[in-house]
Design an enzyme around this catalytic site. Structure first.
Site, PDB file in Angstrom:
ATOM      1  N   ASP A 154     -31.131  48.350  -7.040  1.00 50.71           N
ATOM      2  CA  ASP A 154     -30.692  46.954  -7.126  1.00 50.71           C
ATOM      3  C   ASP A 154     -31.324  46.278  -8.345  1.00 50.71           C
ATOM      4  O   ASP A 154     -30.629  45.724  -9.193  1.00 50.71           O
ATOM      5  CB  ASP A 154     -31.090  46.196  -5.845  1.00 50.71           C
ATOM      6  CG  ASP A 154     -30.608  46.912  -4.598  1.00 50.71           C
ATOM      7  OD1 ASP A 154     -29.394  47.052  -4.451  1.00 50.71           O
ATOM      8  OD2 ASP A 154     -31.456  47.362  -3.807  1.00 50.71           O
ATOM      9  N   GLU A 186     -27.046  54.500  -7.522  1.00 53.20           N
ATOM     10  CA  GLU A 186     -26.009  54.007  -8.429  1.00 53.20           C
ATOM     11  C   GLU A 186     -26.437  54.071  -9.898  1.00 53.20           C
ATOM     12  O   GLU A 186     -25.710  54.557 -10.755  1.00 53.20           O
ATOM     13  CB  GLU A 186     -25.630  52.561  -8.056  1.00 53.20           C
ATOM     14  CG  GLU A 186     -24.538  52.019  -8.956  1.00 53.20           C
ATOM     15  CD  GLU A 186     -23.937  50.709  -8.496  1.00 53.20           C
ATOM     16  OE1 GLU A 186     -23.810  50.499  -7.268  1.00 53.20           O
ATOM     17  OE2 GLU A 186     -23.590  49.880  -9.364  1.00 53.20           O
TER      18      GLU A 186
END
Ligand code: TRH
Length: 396
Positions: A27, A287
């Site tokens: 994040d 990610e």
């Protein structure tokens, strides 16, 4: 949808990016990358509101975990404590981004509604290769009670999405590093690798605890190719500890058969890129490292972030369908690595066919990188979209 009449703001100059660290480093890793790029390449004044400075410091050692407000690489970093903070109209940025639908403080939203013109408000979503994303990218979502509209912005792998995060100088930096044997050797030596380890087939390992690392180590150990596996401290800790026969602390290493496992310190983000560029193959996760492996142009195996009811299997398959369509060996190992196939997985057979096909897969990885670059970079695509909204030219 009706877009309300408002004074146009052709060049928004300030941006607030809100980041809630749900888990691990992705994040903040993504938000930090985006914040820097918007500031450096688009001249936007960025405030990055983040709730976890300790995780941030792990990927960016300059972060002072006790500071409420600090300037790092030109980005104003603000410690986001809770939802109770007060905000005035003068605090509101021209562009407001909430990452992964994190709820921004109610007082901030109220103050946004009082601004003229309204700020451009985006929800930056998570990355998936599923096709529905193309239909949802840039869709507006009017606020139920305030005169505000939030737009969904989706990263992705096609030109009908926001694309992937990539800095404008990255390609040149990667090429220069990969062409420079001395720089590569010096980088690896600084990480503690011996000459023999530098000469071996180098594989970086970044995965979640569920990955079948023991099975992979077993295959590599009993193979005929010298392999050096580089694992950051804390990653696959049990498997690494059992291979080493001691705690997996940065700097420790052991060799058994053809395999050396070396524990690396957790390194700053730009060095992590260099590591991916310097290795022959990368195991990545989540990610951000997943995207960085694609820019490295080397074969990679993705360990996707696990979700309830195996929702992530669908996402994994959607990606593999576009990425590994012509590389069944990479496809098979990716499914096994993520537990999609079963207990009968033959890692030795999968690895041997993949290894024999290495040059072709590396070529394919380079083609994929080129294909992804053609979609434009996420930060530029985002700025273009913001300018369209600001000038009132969005779809109604
Ligand atoms: O750490 P991750 O698993 O992060 C995330 C989060 O779990 C998040 O909640 C979830 O939504 C998302 O995955 C899908 O994996 P990721 O995304 O690869 O982020 C890791 C970051 O850490 C990335 O920016 C690269 C960086 N990194 C370093 O800077 N140095 C290192 O040594 C390593 C191994 C990684």
């Amino acid at each position: 949808m009706h877009v309300k009449e408002q004074p146009t703001r052709h060049k928004p100059g300030s941006l607030a990016l809100f980041c809630k660290v749900v888990d691990n480093y992705g994040d903040i890793g993504i938000c930090w990358r985006l914040a820097r790029q918007l500031q450096h390449e688009h001249g936007i004044r960025v405030s990055l509101w983040v709730d976890d400075l300790i995780s941030f410091q792990r990927i960016c050692p300059e972060v002072d975990i006790n500071s409420e407000s600090q300037l790092i690489a030109g980005v104003s970093v603000r410690h986001w404590h809770d939802q109770q903070a007060e905000f005035n109209v003068s605090d509101i940025a021209d562009i407001v981004i909430e990452f992964f639908a994190c709820d921004i403080p109610p007082a901030y939203i109220k103050a946004m509604a009082k601004c003229t013109p309204s700020p451009v408000w985006l929800n930056l979503e998570g990355l998936t290769a599923e096709q529905w994303v193309e239909g949802c990218h840039t869709l507006p979502s009017p606020h139920p009670s305030l005169p505000l509209t939030k737009y969904f912005f989706f990263p992705g792998f096609t030109n009908k999405t926001g694309g992937l995060l990539v800095e404008s100088a990255l390609e040149q930096q990667r090429q220069a590093f990969q062409d420079d044997v001395i720089a590569r050797q010096a980088f690896l030596a600084k990480l503690g690798l011996s000459l023999a380890e530098i000469d071996a087939l180098k594989i970086s390992l970044f995965c979640y605890p569920q990955a079948p690392v023991n099975a992979m180590f077993d295959v590599w150990q009993h193979g005929s190719t010298a392999i050096c596996c580089l694992a950051p401290e804390g990653v696959a800790a049990d498997a690494v500890k059992s291979f080493l026969g001691q705690d997996a602390i940065a700097g420790t290493s052991a060799t058994r058969g053809a395999l050396t496992v070396r524990v690396l310190p957790f390194i700053p983000q730009p060095d992590y890129d260099r590591l991916l560029w310097a290795c022959d193959m990368n195991f990545v996760r989540g990610e951000d490292s997943f995207v960085r492996a694609q820019w490295a142009g080397k074969p990679f195996i993705w360990h996707i972030y696990p979700q309830d009811e195996n929702l992530h299997h669908k996402k994994l398959k959607a990606f593999l369908q576009c990425h590994t369509a012509n590389t069944p060996d990479l496809h098979a190992l990716s499914l096994a690595w993520n537990g999609v196939t079963g207990h009968g997985d033959d890692y030795a057979a999968m690895w041997n066919t993949l290894h024999a096909d290495f040059d072709r897969i590396t070529g394919m990885s380079n083609d994929w990188r080129q294909q992804m670059l053609e979609n434009g970079d996420l930060a530029s695509n985002l700025v273009k979209f913001v300018n369209t909204v600001s000038s009132g030219e969005t779809k109604k």
